[in-house]
Design a protein around this motif. Structure first.
Motif, mmCIF file in Angstrom:
data_model
loop_
_atom_site.group_PDB
_atom_site.id
_atom_site.type_symbol
_atom_site.label_atom_id
_atom_site.label_comp_id
_atom_site.label_asym_id
_atom_site.label_seq_id
_atom_site.Cartn_x
_atom_site.Cartn_y
_atom_site.Cartn_z
ATOM 1 N N LEU A 146 -8.566 -2.473 6.280
ATOM 2 C CA LEU A 146 -7.964 -1.568 5.302
ATOM 3 C C LEU A 146 -8.909 -1.211 4.160
ATOM 4 N N ILE A 172 0.833 -1.207 0.000
ATOM 5 C CA ILE A 172 0.000 0.000 0.000
ATOM 6 C C ILE A 172 0.867 1.256 0.000
ATOM 7 N N TYR A 218 -8.187 0.632 0.645
ATOM 8 C CA TYR A 218 -6.735 0.606 0.415
ATOM 9 C C TYR A 218 -6.290 -0.787 -0.035
ATOM 10 N N TYR A 219 -6.810 -1.808 0.616
ATOM 11 C CA TYR A 219 -6.448 -3.192 0.297
ATOM 12 C C TYR A 219 -7.032 -3.623 -1.038
ATOM 13 N N HIS A 227 0.092 2.376 -3.638
ATOM 14 C CA HIS A 227 -1.164 3.132 -3.612
ATOM 15 C C HIS A 227 -0.895 4.601 -3.951
ATOM 16 N N HIS A 287 -7.815 -1.541 -3.581
ATOM 17 C CA HIS A 287 -7.453 -0.652 -4.692
ATOM 18 C C HIS A 287 -6.741 -1.435 -5.790
#
Length: 281
Positions: free
Chosen positions: A126, A37, A129-130, A41, A132
């Protein structure tokens, strides 16, 4: 009934070792997710700063993952269980006679449980975020194209074979066995940097399964089970041929002397095996 009794006795004696395996793979996946991440990310500065340098981003991720695996191998809990945290590694050591059947099976179950549980926790905590696309649940999937699965299969077979062969040769060497964890970390760094575009760099069936279940995506899942197990199995065959009649000291990735009654020592007269210290009766 004899097998059930064997499993129950092994559980009573060695459940802390199984817990260490579950915690080890959970910690590995947690750290890998957080590192991915931070590096990939777009909400974090690394991806925008290195948008045109994917190789450098993979290098940064590889360094982080290598340090995580070294931490797992050399911490007290890793030394307790041997820090396999991978069904393919455990099966390879079982084939070499360094871990008994019941312990090996509990190790596999613990590794799967740890991977499945932490993937669900990561998804819940998450969230976006996880999930994405740049992180994508840390899925390991074949590259696109009609031959993508076979490219990934060959890559996974090769990196699994090399990793296990290096590990076995290091553990067999008097001066190198204490550095086996660092060698594995170095290989992971190289694999993530250079091999991951070919297969996603799994090496670990349990890790891949945990991510696949969290994402609900199972493309090519079979090859991430077959190739690592087959590659490490072939490495044990070559190791046995190279060192015929010379037994591996143990199956502890940090390196160790032979421990009487260890779950990684099949010739012990003590049943059930006890490692690293005898349990007071």
């Amino acid at each position: 009934m004899a097998f059930v009794s064997e499993m129950l006795v092994a559980w009573r004696r060695h459940w802390p070792h199984y817990a260490a395996e579950a915690a080890g793979i959970g910690f590995f996946m947690l750290c890998s997710a957080l590192l991915t991440i931070v590096v990939e990310h777009p909400a974090f500065p690394v991806r925008p700063a290195l948008a045109t340098a994917p190789l450098l981003r993979r290098l940064l991720l590889g360094v982080g993952v290598a340090l995580v695996i070294v931490c797992i191998v050399y911490n007290p809990w890793g030394k307790k269980s041997g820090a396999h945290i991978n069904p393919a590694v455990t099966l390879a050591f079982w084939q070499l006679g360094k871990i008994r059947r019941a312990d090996a099976l509990w190790y596999l179950l613990a590794q799967l449980a740890g991977a499945l549980l932490i993937a669900q926790v990561l998804q819940a905590v998450l969230g976006a975020y996880y999930a994405h696309p740049a992180v994508n649940f840390m899925l390991t999937q074949p590259p696109p194209g009609r031959n993508g699965q076979w490219v990934a299969f060959g890559a996974e077979l090769g990196i699994s074979f090399l990793l296990m062969l290096v590990l076995l040769l290091a553990l067999h060497h008097e001066r190198l066995k204490s550095t086996a964890g660092w060698l594995i970390g170095l290989l992971l760094l190289l694999y993530i940097t250079f091999e991951s575009p070919l297969s996603g760099m799994s090496l670990n069936p349990a890790r891949t399964l945990g991510s696949a279940v969290a994402a609900g995506s199972y493309a090519g899942l079979w090859l991430y089970w077959v190739a690592p197990i087959a590659g490490m199995w072939l490495a044990t065959i070559l190791f046995t041929a190279l060192h015929k009649g010379q037994s591996l000291t143990c199956a502890i990735l940090a390196g160790c002397p032979a421990a009487q009654g260890s779950p990684h020592e099949a010739d012990s007269a003590t049943e059930p095996p006890r490692y690293p210290q005898a349990v007071a009766e």
